[in-house]
Design a protein around this motif. Sequence first.
Motif, PDB file in Angstrom:
ATOM      1  N   MET A  17      85.134 -37.817  17.484  1.00 57.94           N
ATOM      2  CA  MET A  17      84.743 -38.232  16.137  1.00 57.94           C
ATOM      3  C   MET A  17      84.463 -36.932  15.246  1.00 57.94           C
ATOM      4  O   MET A  17      84.736 -37.105  14.174  1.00 57.94           O
ATOM      5  N   SER A  18      84.003 -35.807  15.937  1.00 53.61           N
ATOM      6  CA  SER A  18      83.453 -34.831  15.294  1.00 53.61           C
ATOM      7  C   SER A  18      84.885 -33.831  14.898  1.00 53.61           C
ATOM      8  O   SER A  18      84.850 -33.493  13.795  1.00 53.61           O
ATOM      9  N   ALA A  19      85.881 -33.947  15.611  1.00 57.06           N
ATOM     10  CA  ALA A  19      87.192 -33.477  15.174  1.00 57.06           C
ATOM     11  C   ALA A  19      87.656 -34.200  14.044  1.00 57.06           C
ATOM     12  O   ALA A  19      88.256 -33.624  13.025  1.00 57.06           O
ATOM     13  N   THR A  20      87.587 -35.540  14.154  1.00 61.26           N
ATOM     14  CA  THR A  20      88.090 -36.151  12.930  1.00 61.26           C
ATOM     15  C   THR A  20      87.419 -35.998  11.936  1.00 61.26           C
ATOM     16  O   THR A  20      87.881 -35.854  10.864  1.00 61.26           O
ATOM     17  N   TYR A  21      85.944 -35.732  11.738  1.00 65.02           N
ATOM     18  CA  TYR A  21      85.525 -35.763  10.666  1.00 65.02           C
ATOM     19  C   TYR A  21      85.545 -34.190  10.008  1.00 65.02           C
ATOM     20  O   TYR A  21      85.767 -34.122   8.826  1.00 65.02           O
ATOM     21  N   PHE A  22      85.608 -33.289  10.880  1.00 65.03           N
ATOM     22  CA  PHE A  22      85.797 -31.943  10.292  1.00 65.03           C
ATOM     23  C   PHE A  22      87.139 -31.650   9.794  1.00 65.03           C
ATOM     24  O   PHE A  22      87.297 -31.033   8.699  1.00 65.03           O
ATOM     25  N   GLY A  23      88.092 -32.222  10.624  1.00 60.56           N
ATOM     26  CA  GLY A  23      89.529 -32.418  10.097  1.00 60.56           C
ATOM     27  C   GLY A  23      89.533 -32.998   8.734  1.00 60.56           C
ATOM     28  O   GLY A  23      90.444 -32.256   7.428  1.00 60.56           O
ATOM     29  N   ALA A  24      89.166 -34.016   8.404  1.00 62.98           N
ATOM     30  CA  ALA A  24      89.191 -34.844   7.329  1.00 62.98           C
ATOM     31  C   ALA A  24      88.378 -34.056   6.090  1.00 62.98           C
ATOM     32  O   ALA A  24      88.717 -33.965   4.967  1.00 62.98           O
ATOM     33  N   TYR A  25      87.300 -33.460   6.557  1.00 65.98           N
ATOM     34  CA  TYR A  25      86.380 -32.754   5.453  1.00 65.98           C
ATOM     35  C   TYR A  25      87.085 -31.369   5.013  1.00 65.98           C
ATOM     36  O   TYR A  25      87.459 -31.358   3.632  1.00 65.98           O
ATOM     37  N   PHE A  26      87.486 -30.598   5.899  1.00 70.36           N
ATOM     38  CA  PHE A  26      88.280 -29.228   5.459  1.00 70.36           C
ATOM     39  C   PHE A  26      89.546 -29.763   4.755  1.00 70.36           C
ATOM     40  O   PHE A  26      90.108 -29.090   3.897  1.00 70.36           O
ATOM     41  N   GLY A  27      90.206 -30.815   5.425  1.00 70.97           N
ATOM     42  CA  GLY A  27      91.603 -31.223   4.664  1.00 70.97           C
ATOM     43  C   GLY A  27      91.263 -31.736   3.266  1.00 70.97           C
ATOM     44  O   GLY A  27      92.060 -31.305   2.354  1.00 70.97           O
ATOM     45  N   LEU A  28      90.150 -32.565   3.129  1.00 73.60           N
ATOM     46  CA  LEU A  28      90.031 -32.920   1.736  1.00 73.60           C
ATOM     47  C   LEU A  28      89.406 -31.786   0.691  1.00 73.60           C
ATOM     48  O   LEU A  28      89.818 -31.593  -0.239  1.00 73.60           O
ATOM     49  N   LYS A  29      88.489 -31.226   1.413  1.00 76.44           N
ATOM     50  CA  LYS A  29      87.877 -30.009   0.307  1.00 76.44           C
ATOM     51  C   LYS A  29      88.969 -29.028   0.108  1.00 76.44           C
ATOM     52  O   LYS A  29      88.854 -28.598  -1.213  1.00 76.44           O
TER      53      LYS A  29
END
Length: 61
Positions: A17-29
């Motif tokens: 879940m941490s990898a999912t969050y950070f991947g989605a965060y930096f991908g969106l940002k």
Amino acid sequence: MEPLRNDKPSPWLFLVMSATYFGAYFGLKYGVFGGSLPWYLNALLILSCLLLAFALRRRVG
């Protein structure tokens, strides 16, 4: 040491879940918004990751 409890999420679920969050965060940002992610989208992302973690915890555990 304390024995493992069944009501706690596993370390693997935390890492996924941490990898999912950070991947989605930096991908969106940086991929979608060009470096400026609005605060409410970050809050929505955190909420969706938490809901996904609880759903996975019930299904897996």
